[in-house]
Design an enzyme around this catalytic site. Structure first.
Site, PDB file in Angstrom:
ATOM      1  N   ASP A 219     -65.659  82.253 118.716  1.00 19.27           N
ATOM      2  CA  ASP A 219     -64.627  81.693 117.850  1.00 19.27           C
ATOM      3  C   ASP A 219     -64.670  80.168 117.756  1.00 19.27           C
ATOM      4  O   ASP A 219     -63.876  79.587 117.008  1.00 19.27           O
ATOM      5  CB  ASP A 219     -63.240  82.109 118.349  1.00 19.27           C
ATOM      6  CG  ASP A 219     -62.793  83.449 117.791  1.00 19.27           C
ATOM      7  OD1 ASP A 219     -63.368  83.903 116.786  1.00 19.27           O
ATOM      8  OD2 ASP A 219     -61.869  84.050 118.370  1.00 19.27           O
TER       9      ASP A 219
ATOM     10  N   GLU B  16     -58.691  86.843 128.384  1.00 18.62           N
ATOM     11  CA  GLU B  16     -58.708  85.708 127.464  1.00 18.62           C
ATOM     12  C   GLU B  16     -57.315  85.086 127.509  1.00 18.62           C
ATOM     13  O   GLU B  16     -56.371  85.599 126.913  1.00 18.62           O
ATOM     14  CB  GLU B  16     -59.073  86.190 126.055  1.00 18.62           C
ATOM     15  CG  GLU B  16     -59.333  85.056 125.062  1.00 18.62           C
ATOM     16  CD  GLU B  16     -58.042  84.501 124.479  1.00 18.62           C
ATOM     17  OE1 GLU B  16     -57.692  83.335 124.790  1.00 18.62           O
ATOM     18  OE2 GLU B  16     -57.394  85.232 123.718  1.00 18.62           O
TER      19      GLU B  16
ATOM     20  N   ASP C  67     -58.888  90.541 124.941  1.00 20.91           N
ATOM     21  CA  ASP C  67     -58.530  89.487 123.993  1.00 20.91           C
ATOM     22  C   ASP C  67     -57.012  89.301 123.972  1.00 20.91           C
ATOM     23  O   ASP C  67     -56.248  90.266 124.071  1.00 20.91           O
ATOM     24  CB  ASP C  67     -59.046  89.879 122.606  1.00 20.91           C
ATOM     25  CG  ASP C  67     -58.965  88.743 121.619  1.00 20.91           C
ATOM     26  OD1 ASP C  67     -59.361  87.624 121.966  1.00 20.91           O
ATOM     27  OD2 ASP C  67     -58.519  88.988 120.479  1.00 20.91           O
TER      28      ASP C  67
END
Length: 502
Positions: free
Chosen positions: A403, A350, A303
């Site tokens: 998300d 990401e 992430d």
């Protein structure tokens, strides 16, 4: 790391079917894996599986540990099979909703049962029979194998007992980890510490059993690595040298993102790393974190990958994100250390939201695919990089993520001109539901991995959104039911895999 062309489905563990109010590691998870096997799906992507707290809105990205497992995911029926619970202990099962997680109700039901199981385990060990000796030996072996466990268990025991809101407010000897104070606390809270160890051992055993089921179905698990950890975590308390803390073990800088045109930036509040000191120590904390992760998963999504190249550090005593500054991350030095220890690790980066040439160079050097999400596309712009027909090979293409809104929710909010351009670009003739139009496009793209979500496969709207960043209430609750694991959906995915993936 070179990935093979494959397809996957995102569905966090909490979202799985199950009769105890939350997805767990029991037969609901096995039913989901069977569904993926029937659908010829290679990858199951999840969020982090660490403990969650009501104080952090149950976010798996603000866990009290980057190493531990979430006790709420433990399968109670598995504890019955172990002999540490009776079927009667589970009754009556509350009337939990099937389509969402009621976290307070789940805690009220499950946590006392975990304590009952621990008491029965303790009784078995104290009886001194073969079963008790074997169980005790297995738990001892787990303690030996997982060096993070002792600090985590003590941290949770102290957090439960102390009146302060976070460990940063604990008295100096505990906050700064005075050895005598820690030894005294461990002795005073010995039973609670052993309970926390028992719970983690149980989670670990059940997770490894589930991972074996996944392997039998031909499914690999994609785990998730939040780049930052929560301030109120065993990670920061037990490893102060890995973070930018002062002499009293309080943060000097916290993470966030700078202001951009149209917004004021964000102050996340997580302590930032002391990358220079970590480099001197050979990145020991990160290597331990990755080892634990790859004990539990086959692939890892990193992430906020930009933070490994450069990161926005905001003085801890400032609330304004604009007060921060860019600082250098470890870059290739960290991933060279990982490669020396673990080999070419299968990471997904990401990389959304920031254009940074050095980040792209780092990803290319180590073979980390980035991400493409079509909800970021301008459908009327020719060659837009978020349109699936323009995905390059070295990316993971998603229909939506944990998300974002669901695809149907996104599509319903699109301006009519963007809808028209989307339909034109994908050749939609109205014969198929819009969610299958985008699944087909992502599966047909050049992306090395095609990924969708259970919500998108079911054609659900914004009511099924899993998380809305920047909000606290109502997130991480959505669940799939057993009836939703439909043979027709599996057959459609199987057909798409045969046409586009294999």
């Amino acid at each position: 790391m070179r990935f093979d062309r494959s397809a996957g489905v995102f569905c966090h563990v909490t979202s799985l079917p199950g009769r105890h109010g939350i997805g767990d590691l029991g037969d609901g998870a096995e039913a989901f894996l069977s569904f993926l096997g029937d659908a010829d799906v290679d990858l199951w992507q999840i969020c982090p599986v660490g403990p969650t707290t009501s104080a952090a809105g149950e976010s798996p990205y603000q866990s009290p540990s980057a190493f531990a497992g979430n006790p709420l995911l433990i399968d109670l029926d598995g504890l019955v099979a172990d002999g540490w619970l009776d079927e009667s202990d589970l009754e009556p099962v509350p009337d939990f909703p099937d389509d969402r997680v009621d976290y307070p109700a789940v805690r009220e039901y499950k946590l006392p049962l975990l304590r009952t199981a621990f008491e029965r385990f303790d009784e078995t060990v104290e009886d001194g029979g073969d079963a008790g000796a074997e169980a005790a030996a297995e738990l001892d072996a787990f303690r030996e194998r997982e060096p993070w466990l002792a600090d985590y268990a003590l941290f949770r025991a102290l957090s439960e007992a102390r009146p302060e809101g976070t460990w940063v407010e604990w008295p100096d000897p505990l906050r700064t980890r005075d050895p005598e104070a820690l030894a005294e606390a461990r002795d005073e809270r010995a039973t609670e510490v052993r309970f926390r160890e028992f719970v983690q051992w149980t989670f670990d055993r059940q997770w490894r059993e589930l991972r074996a089921v996944a392997a039998d179905e031909g499914v690999s698990i994609v785990g998730d690595v939040p780049i930052y950890v929560a301030l109120d975590s065993a990670d920061v308390w037990a490893n102060p040298g890995a973070f930018r803390l002062d002499e009293a073990n309080r943060p000097t800088a916290v993470a966030g993102v700078p202001p951009n045109p149209g917004d004021d930036g964000q102050r996340w509040g997580n302590p930032v790393y002391d990358w220079e000191r970590l480099a001197e120590r050979g990145y020991d904390w990160w290597l331990a974190r990755f080892r634990r992760l790859f004990d539990l998963a086959d692939v890892a999504r990193l992430d906020h990958f930009l933070g490994f190249v450069k990161y926005w550090a905001i003085p801890a005593d400032r609330d304004d994100p604009a007060a921060g500054e860019w600082r250098e991350g470890p870059g290739r030095d960290l991933f060279e250390a990982v490669e020396r220890e673990l080999g070419r690790a299968p990471f997904i980066a990401e990389d959304l939201g920031f254009e940074e040439p050095r980040m792209n160079e780092l990803m290319a050097e180590f073979g980390f695919p980035g991400m493409r999400v079509p909800q970021y596309a301008d459908w009327c712009e020719e060659g837009n990089p978020y349109q699936p027909m323009h995905y390059p090979e070295g990316v993971v293409g998603y229909t939506s993520t944990h998300d974002t809104d669901t695809w149907v929710g996104y599509y319903e909010d699109l301006p009519e001109r963007q809808r028209d351009c989307f339909r034109y670009n994908v050749g939609a003739d109205g014969d198929r539901a819009v969610e299958w139009e985008i699944v087909d496009e992502v599966w047909a793209s050049e992306a090395v991995i095609a990924m969708t979500t259970m919500q998108d496969l079911l054609g659900l709207g914004s009511e099924a959104r899993f998380n809305e960043p920047g909000t606290v209430d109502g997130n991480w609750e959505w669940r799939v039911t057993r009836d939703d694991l439909d043979d027709e959906i599996a057959d459609r995915l199987w057909e798409l895999a045969g046409r586009h993936i294999r």
